[in-house]
Design an enzyme around this catalytic site. Structure first.
Site, PDB file in Angstrom:
ATOM      1  N   HIS A 118       0.862  -1.184   0.000  1.00  0.00           N
ATOM      2  CA  HIS A 118       0.000   0.000   0.000  1.00  0.00           C
ATOM      3  C   HIS A 118       0.895   1.229   0.000  1.00  0.00           C
ATOM      4  O   HIS A 118       1.725   1.413   0.890  1.00  0.00           O
ATOM      5  CB  HIS A 118      -0.922   0.028   1.222  1.00  0.00           C
ATOM      6  CG  HIS A 118      -1.807   1.250   1.244  1.00  0.00           C
ATOM      7  ND1 HIS A 118      -3.024   1.289   0.615  1.00  0.00           N
ATOM      8  CD2 HIS A 118      -1.617   2.490   1.789  1.00  0.00           C
ATOM      9  CE1 HIS A 118      -3.567   2.479   0.774  1.00  0.00           C
ATOM     10  NE2 HIS A 118      -2.734   3.227   1.481  1.00  0.00           N
ATOM     11  N   CYS A 119       0.748   2.070  -1.011  1.00  0.00           N
ATOM     12  CA  CYS A 119       1.588   3.255  -1.155  1.00  0.00           C
ATOM     13  C   CYS A 119       0.853   4.481  -0.629  1.00  0.00           C
ATOM     14  O   CYS A 119      -0.158   4.903  -1.193  1.00  0.00           O
ATOM     15  CB  CYS A 119       1.972   3.459  -2.625  1.00  0.00           C
ATOM     16  SG  CYS A 119       3.042   4.887  -2.897  1.00  0.00           S
ATOM     17  N   GLY A 120       1.378   5.046   0.458  1.00  0.00           N
ATOM     18  CA  GLY A 120       0.760   6.233   1.032  1.00  0.00           C
ATOM     19  C   GLY A 120       0.831   7.429   0.104  1.00  0.00           C
ATOM     20  O   GLY A 120      -0.072   8.281   0.093  1.00  0.00           O
ATOM     21  N   ASN A 126      -1.942   6.986  -2.112  1.00  0.00           N
ATOM     22  CA  ASN A 126      -3.202   6.717  -1.422  1.00  0.00           C
ATOM     23  C   ASN A 126      -3.928   5.565  -2.115  1.00  0.00           C
ATOM     24  O   ASN A 126      -5.146   5.583  -2.291  1.00  0.00           O
ATOM     25  CB  ASN A 126      -4.083   7.973  -1.391  1.00  0.00           C
ATOM     26  CG  ASN A 126      -5.242   7.838  -0.424  1.00  0.00           C
ATOM     27  OD1 ASN A 126      -5.176   7.087   0.558  1.00  0.00           O
ATOM     28  ND2 ASN A 126      -6.325   8.548  -0.700  1.00  0.00           N
TER      29      ASN A 126
END
Length: 316
Positions: free
Chosen positions: A189-191, A194
């Protein structure tokens, strides 16, 4: 002279903080002050801040901080997306205001006014595509397709249902607790996006990393040519050697040239240093993910104890 030294110190401190934050836990830095800075940045600073909030605001402050932490770390939010847009937009604006008046120059043609803006626009477009693309969401309608595409090997991946989505979980998929969905061939999951990175948008994510690396390299080279052009146009070397009697050698001229550049073009030099550091970080990150793609492994699978077995089992 004080301004130049201030800029140099600022750059060195910035580099130290970045290296400590990203690399301070490497074995080579164990027991050094870089590791201690890393521990402070990643754990100590927040712990001190939390204690301060408890001391000043009591239980209400603790609850508010916990809610904020939950929103920032455990729920989808656009904070890092806004920061990215602020960084790329702010850097581009500063470069346009500080440097476009020197283009065209001795080494840079007018075309770079347009290619630079186009390159930034392509980078933002890749960012938006990666952020809003479907990573490969697994649901009741398509789960049978993913089960056929990613069969269980009964060695690493076993038949299992997702307790949240209430559907069979295909091999190599994972339920993302942030996005609250199962993602096929889940990578991470890439912040910054998002969004999850999975089967369907890994290509966009790789294009985003590669393009931004090239964008930073382009920025560094363009600024170098711009500064070299200013040296040529203003005949700085000629003035230093003829009017100030400085020997025409690299060792003699370099300190004076650097001093002149820092005093006259400190904004461009700071941005060039920033782009150089970011390009190094992006090259490492892109190289890591390229290796994963070549070995047909994901970031999630690379943390398995038998990640070598994973790559062998799933090689095409």
């Amino acid at each position: 002279m004080e301004v130049q030294w201030l800029l140099v110190c600022h750059g060195l401190v910035t580099l130290l903080v970045i290296v400590s934050f990203l690399c301070g836990n490497w074995p080579i830095f164990q027991g050094t002050f870089i590791q201690r800075i890393h521990i402070f940045l990643t754990f100590g600073a927040y712990d001190y801040f939390r204690r301060f909030v408890v001391l000043v605001f009591g239980p209400k402050g603790t609850g508010a901080l916990a809610s904020l932490e939950y929103y920032c770390c455990d729920r989808p939010n656009p904070i890092l997306q806004i920061i990215y847009l602020g960084i790329i937009g702010g850097t581009s604006y500063i470069l346009v205001k500080s440097s476009f008046s020197y283009i065209p120059g001795y080494y840079l043609g007018e075309v770079h006014r347009y290619t630079s803006i186009l390159a930034v626009a392509v980078g933002i477009l890749l960012f938006l595509v990666t952020s809003f693309s479907d990573p490969g969401t697994v649901n009741i309608e398509n789960v049978s397709q993913y089960l056929a595409a990613y069969p269980y090997d009964n060695i690493i991946f076993f038949e299992k249902d997702c307790s949240t989505c209430k559907i069979p979980r295909p091999a190599r998929s994972k339920h993302c607790s942030v996005c609250n969905r199962c993602v096929a061939r889940f990578d991470h999951h890439c912040g910054w996006m998002n969004n999850c990175i999975g089967e369907k948008n890994t290509r966009y994510f790789m294009a985003f990393l590669l393009w931004h690396f090239l964008l930073c390299v382009y920025g560094v080279i363009a600024i170098l040519f711009l500064l070299a052009g200013r040296l040529k146009e203003l005949q700085v070397i000629h003035i230093l050697t003829v009017y100030y009697g400085i020997a025409n050698s690299f060792r003699s001229l370099a300190p004076h040239v650097v001093q002149w550049l820092l005093s006259s073009y400190n904004t461009q030099i700071l941005i060039m240093a920033f782009l150089a550091i970011v390009s190094l970080l992006l090259s490492g990150f892109f190289g890591y993910h390229a290796k994963l793609c070549i070995t047909n492994t994901t970031t999630n699978e690379s943390f398995f104890p038998s990640d070598g077995i994973v790559s062998c089992l799933w090689m095409d």
